[in-house]
Design an enzyme around this catalytic site. Sequence first.
Site: not given
Length: 311
Positions: A277, A176, A145, A286, A254, A251
Amino acid sequence: MEFIAQFLEMLLAERALSKNSILSYKRDLLDFQHYLAAQKISELNITTGNIRKWIEYLASNNLHARSINRKISTIKSYYAFLISENHTKFNPVLNIDLPKYQNKLPIILSIDQIKLILEYCSKDNTPEGIRLNAMINLLYASGLRVSELVSLKLADILTNNTSKGTVRKIFSVLGKGNKERVIVINDQAVLSIIKYLEIRDFFINKAKSKNLIYLFPSSAVAGYMTRQNFAILLKSVALYTGLNPEHVSPHILRHSFASHLLEGGADLRVIQELLGHADISTTQIYTHLHTNHLKKALLHHPLNKNSFILS
């Protein structure tokens, strides 16, 4: 404001959210309170009907369903907190259904477009060019990120806490929710970082910074390059290479990293871990990109009705 401050303190202490996430919660709550004030509604005497009117108001201002969902989730969490602290007994958002929306497929760059960007950056031997080349190589090689990229510390990526250390090909970052994950980078990224480390002192001197812990130091308040500054630099690269600046961002790099891995045969679970994730469903977007890619490839099949007619 007093309850909001308490709620934000709880988020910071108990959920270990990033500063950006906390700011997002704060913005949503302040917007909500401004709406209530305009309608002369007390937050402790609000009804589910008031919430529905608020959602209608958001939709009438052309707010995307995804953003509305985020705001609803914020307010629902806020009222759950108020109940837990005995400030109210009723959560007016509890039985509210989230608006449905269609997931947009993320924009990605082709491998050739990525190569074009990297080739352009590799030719710029100014300190700024060498730094940007290292950052783009590192981002595309790792799928970090942008907030993780710019705030990397020397200790994260080097074998010791100085610029003389050896660059690791495998290292860990805190993503995160303070969740640690393993990052793997390729030889090209390693070489670009080694080249950058040779001129890193230029940026330390320019920033007049005594805080030497960051890989990409700057005069910004945080001590490292801002996400916004890096995004602007990427836009300038897009202009110089003839690419659409709207399609070149941290982004999108990424997204491109993940999509190209999938096209190359990588397992979806591995990609999930590399991206950090929490839910595999987030990564599954994806697979839709990959399916679209295959459909386009099949247009060139000799038996496709648009390109070959049987006699």
